[in-house]
Design a protein around this motif. Sequence first.
Motif: not given
Length: 656
Positions: A128-142
């Motif tokens: 969760i710690i290594i994947l979730t932040p990066t995934a969320i940052l990626g999702i909320f980009t244009d």
Amino acid sequence: MYSNGVLGVLTNIAASVMLVLLFAEGALLDEKAYWLGAINLILVGRIIDVALWKSKKNVSADSGPLGIQRYAIGTILTSIMWSMYALLFFDAMQVPEFTCFIVILASLAGASASMFSASSFIAISYSIIILTPTAILGIFTDQSERVLLGILSLSYCALMIIYSLKNSRFTEQAIYNKNVNQKLVTKAIKEKNRFATINNELTTTTEALNHVNQNLEQQIKARTEEIYNLSNLDSLTKLDNRKAFTANLETLIKQAVEKDRPLALLFIDLIGFKNINDTLGHKVGDSVLVQVTQRISAFSENHRAGRWSGDEFLVALPYSDSTTALAIAQAITHSISQPIYVHGNEIHLTASIGIAMTPTDSLSATDLIQLADLTMCEQKQSSTNKPQLFSHDVKDRILASQHILEGLQHAIENKQLYLCYQPIQNAKDYNCWANEALLRWDFDSELIGPDVFIPLAEKSGLIKEIGAWVLNRACMDAVHWHDTPKIAVSVNVSVIQLMDKGFIRLLDKCLQSSGLPPERLHLEVTESTFVENQAFILQQLEQIRARNIAVSIDDFGTGYSSLSQLQALPVNFVKIDKTFVDNIEGKGEAIIRATLFIARELGCKTIAEGVETKEQAMALSAMGVDYLQGYYFAKPMKSNALAEWQKATIKTLNVK
């Protein structure tokens, strides 16, 4: 977890170092270096923790929770540092770096599901710690690429959580079962020891008697097996030898006839194996054969594959029709073509495979093997690399080739070979500049084309003898061109001749015996000559040039040479192929002009082949081609006709 600790830490170290080194450029280089130092400081601390844990001689059940806590701290700190990388450098990441980062995180998460399976808390937290932040940052980009990678990472995180839960349950149950089994084993050992004491005396007495019987049986079995192996198995590959395979094939053919089922026989010949023995030695060659045997055996049952000779194998396929046999043969070809690693060498082989069928082709094992062998030889000579089925057309072609080859072996002594000469004209004044020697063969009043007998001569090795005759005959003829004493003779040379270490001695001997000045001899070689053994070919060409003998590249643009090869070769002339001249009004003109430019830059003269019309001759001359050759000027002629043509040409020029 601690048993996998060092491997996990080293993986993190390698991943972090690789990530920073791969994307070290940019304004954030110092910040990345600080991040790398911080995460590796944590990882070094984890290695020390692992070493301290393993140094304990006795680990009690009470120390388990403390160990899990220590391990959890290290892994969670590590995962936080990975997430920090995303938080710190996300905006500066390009798509390649972000993709690489996601791949590294996914790999680490996937590995953690197994490495941390003893603790579901650690395994799930880490993912969760290594994947979730990066995934969320990626999702909320244009950026669509990052959004897609973010969604994939988040989905992968969910899968890792499910997988980690299952893995943890399995591991916990395994540890529990291990402890239960250990208690049962301890109890069983005690019982076993009790019974062992009772039966010890009886066992000792029985063993003495059994030992005598066992030794006798083993000796008989070993001797029988040794006799069978010596008489039926190939000593290197352990496949059936020629005698055993033929006998087994006879049996298989009878069974196929009785059951009305087809049987296919594959004859396999390795391409390139002889070169391995010659260059790397027979020890490497034997190891290669063993590996090839393993690959072939994967497609055959016991005693249905055999070694026919050094690099030839046979495979019998009962219950296989032609379609199945071709599919299996193609699979064997693909398997053999995969790299073979032997004693530090990466070796590549290919295979030619001929197929014969029972009962359609033959009911005799010997005949079936011969037919498959003939088909393999036909397939080897063809341009395709696909296995080939026997047919009567194949047999007729092989017999025809054998007939021609047998005649070619005696063509020189029977005086069936002769030379024709085709003039090469100066493009400026149409004066004859050189004559190209072209080999012809009158075989029992039938004219055999060079495109038929030259490949046979090369494959059979006769090209050296025939080539020597051509070179000597051309030099002798050129000496007698008294009316045109400055005209050169151009002789085509096969790559097999050029690769012969005695070729330079032959060249000197021909010039000496004929008295032809070296500058009047030109040698033509094709582009394919320079594909292999470039160093030796270059050495040969340099020796030829040192004797003032000119060298031409024939059929330029149709072969495989590159500009880097061409600029290193000591050549004087470039011959433009007829296919480009034929298409001079189309795309051929652009290719010819490009060839002229390249030739001028490399200091080479140009010769255009296949000039058949006045328009072509004028166009080529206007472009700047130096010499012209083709039916527009003259067809190939025998030496006496050439002399008459030269006289007539000289008279015409004098009149003009």
